[in-house]
Motif scaffolding. Structure first.
Motif, PDB file in Angstrom:
ATOM      1  N   LYS A 207       0.909  -1.223  -0.210  1.00  0.00           N
ATOM      2  CA  LYS A 207       0.015   0.039   0.163  1.00  0.00           C
ATOM      3  C   LYS A 207       0.867   1.416   0.139  1.00  0.00           C
ATOM      4  O   LYS A 207       0.549   2.472  -0.663  1.00  0.00           O
ATOM      5  N   LEU A 208       1.909   1.339   0.796  1.00  0.00           N
ATOM      6  CA  LEU A 208       2.666   2.295   0.991  1.00  0.00           C
ATOM      7  C   LEU A 208       3.525   2.610  -0.445  1.00  0.00           C
ATOM      8  O   LEU A 208       3.630   3.807  -0.665  1.00  0.00           O
ATOM      9  N   SER A 209       3.868   1.491  -1.220  1.00  0.00           N
ATOM     10  CA  SER A 209       4.544   1.945  -2.305  1.00  0.00           C
ATOM     11  C   SER A 209       3.737   1.903  -3.663  1.00  0.00           C
ATOM     12  O   SER A 209       4.187   2.471  -4.512  1.00  0.00           O
ATOM     13  N   SER A 210       2.613   1.972  -3.361  1.00  0.00           N
ATOM     14  CA  SER A 210       1.601   1.998  -4.761  1.00  0.00           C
ATOM     15  C   SER A 210       0.960   3.285  -4.933  1.00  0.00           C
ATOM     16  O   SER A 210      -0.024   3.746  -4.557  1.00  0.00           O
ATOM     17  N   ASN A 211       2.019   4.169  -5.297  1.00  0.00           N
ATOM     18  CA  ASN A 211       1.554   5.492  -5.640  1.00  0.00           C
ATOM     19  C   ASN A 211       2.261   5.747  -6.991  1.00  0.00           C
ATOM     20  O   ASN A 211       3.507   5.435  -7.184  1.00  0.00           O
TER      21      ASN A 211
END
Length: 366
Positions: A207-211
Motif C-alpha cells: 500500500k505504501l509503495s503503490s503511488n
C-alpha cells in the motif's frame, strides 16, 4: 616496510620486494625520494582489504608507464595513531608522494594533523571536508557518493516522491542520509519505512509503495533487498547501490531482485571496458567486495600518476576500472559508476557509455 623498485613491466631481475629495517633516526643523507603506500596490512580487521588494494596497486605498476620514484609499502595496524606515526616516518624517510591510508579514522587523523607537506592520496573520506589540507586528496569507494548518484538517476525517472527502506546499521543510515540530501535538493519528497523481516508488517509496503508518482530506494544489502522486494507494488521503480549486487553467477538469487536499478563499477559490470580488459586477463571474480578493493588499488595508482603530472587538479579525469574518475571541489575525486538493472535474473547495463550526469558531485560541507 617493503620496497618495490622500478616498474614491473620494464624490470627483470632488478625488481624486488625486500624487508627493510625499521628506521627511527633518519639523517638527510639516508633519505630516499620515494612514493609511500600506507595500508593496514597488520590489522586483523582490514588486512584482507588492504592486501587487495596492494595487489591492485602493484598490478597497475606492471601495465602503466615506469615511474621516476621507487615505491615503498608501509604496513600499519588499524590504529589511527599508528597510521599517523607511519605517515610521519615515511615523510622523514624521503617520501615525495603518499598513497593511503585506507580507513576513515586514519585519514581523519592525517587530515587534522599539521604535517601534510607532500601530495597525499587518501583512500577514504572524512566527515567534514572543511579541514582538508591543500595537499590532501580524497578518493575511495564511498557508498554515500553512490547513494547520492543514485538519487539523481532516480530523479530522471520523473517521479517526485521516494520511499526509503533501510535498517539501523551505520552504513544503511549513511546511505539514507546521502540519498535524502540529494533527493530533497532536487525538490523531491520523502517517506521512510524501517526494514523488518516480518511478513505481516511487510504487507504494508504494497500500500505504501503503490503511488503513481513514487519510487523506492533500498538502503539495504542484497539479502535484505530480496526479503522486501516481493512486497513492493508492481511497476514501481526501485533503486539501490552496489550493495545489492553480489555477482551475476546465480540467476535464481538475482531473480528475486528483478527490476531493481543499481550502480556499480565497470570492473564488475563491463568486461569489454578497455581498462578492464587490460587488467582482468585471467583473474577470476570470487568475492565482490574484495574485487572492488582490488579495482580501487588499480585506479589509485592511475590517479596518482595524474597527480604527479603538472596539471590543474580540476583537469584530471580518466576512464577507470572503478568508473569515470574526476575531480570535484574540496580536493575530492569521485567515481561515476555504471548503471544497470536486474532483468530475469541477469544484469543488463543501462547506457554504459554515460551513466551519471556531469553535474553530479557528492554533497560536501562548507
Amino acid at each position: 616496510m617493503l620496497t618495490l623498485s622500478g616498474n614491473l613491466a620494464s624490470a627483470t631481475t632488478d625488481t624486488y620486494f625486500n624487508q627493510l629495517p625499521h628506521q627511527e633516526n633518519i639523517s638527510e643523507s639516508t633519505k630516499t625520494p620515494h612514493i609511500a603506500l600506507i595500508l593496514p596490512l597488520e590489522s586483523p580487521t582490514f588486512s584482507e582489504a588492504a592486501d587487495q588494494v596492494k595487489a591492485g596497486f602493484i598490478a597497475a605498476t606492471m601495465r602503466e608507464e615506469p615511474l621516476q620514484l621507487v615505491i615503498r609499502i608501509y604496513s600499519t595496524s588499524d590504529d589511527p595513531l599508528d597510521s599517523l606515526l607511519t605517515y610521519h616516518e615515511a615523510l622523514d624517510a624521503g617520501a615525495e608522494f603518499v598513497v593511503g591510508p585506507l580507513t576513515r579514522d586514519s585519514v581523519a587523523a592525517i587530515a587534522s594533523s599539521k604535517r601534510v607537506t607532500v601530495p597525499t592520496l587518501a583512500l577514504n573520506t572524512i566527515d567534514s571536508t572543511a579541514i582538508v589540507p591543500t595537499q590532501l586528496f580524497l578518493f575511495g569507494l564511498q557508498m554515500e557518493a553512490e547513494a547520492s548518484q543514485v538519487a539523481q538517476l532516480a530523479r530522471d525517472s520523473g517521479k517526485t516522491r521516494a520511499l526509503i527502506i533501510g535498517d539501523n546499521g551505520g552504513l544503511s543510515k549513511r546511505l539514507q542520509t546521502a540519498f535524502s540530501e540529494r533527493w530533497q535538493r532536487e525538490g523531491g519528497a520523502l517517506a521512510f519505512f524501517p526494514y523488518v523481516d516480518d511478513q505481516q508488517k511487510l504487507q504494508q509496503l504494497k500500500k505504501l509503495s503503490s503511488n503513481d508518482n513514487q519510487l523506492v530506494f533500498l538502503a539495504l544489502s542484497a539479502d535484505k533487498a530480496r526479503v522486501v522486494r516481493p512486497y513492493i507494488a508492481a511497476d514501481v521503480p526501485i533503486f539501490a547501490t552496489s550493495q545489492v549486487y553480489a555477482g551475476n553467477d546465480n540467476a535464481l538469487l538475482n531473480n528475486d531482485l528483478n527490476e531493481i536499478h543499481f550502480v556499480d563499477m565497470p570492473w564488475l559490470l563491463q568486461p569489454d571496458h578497455p581498462a578492464v580488459m587490460a587488467y582482468r586477463q585471467n583473474r577470476a571474480i570470487k568475492n565482490m567486495d574484495m574485487e572492488r578493493l582490488y579495482a580501487l588499488g588499480i585506479d589509485a595508482f592511475r590517479l596518482m600518476t595524474h597527480l604527479l603530472d603538472p596539471l590543474f587538479i580540476n583537469e584530471i579525469s580518466f576512464d577507470g576500472v572503478t568508473g569515470l574518475v574526476r575531480a570535484v571541489p574540496a580536493n575530492q575525486f569521485i567515481r561515476e559508476p555504471v548503471s544497470a538493472q536486474f532483468i530475469q535474473g541477469q544484469v543488463r547495463l543501462l547506457n554504459p557509455q554515460r551513466t551519471i550526469p556531469d553535474s553530479i558531485a557528492p554533497l560536501s560541507e562548507p
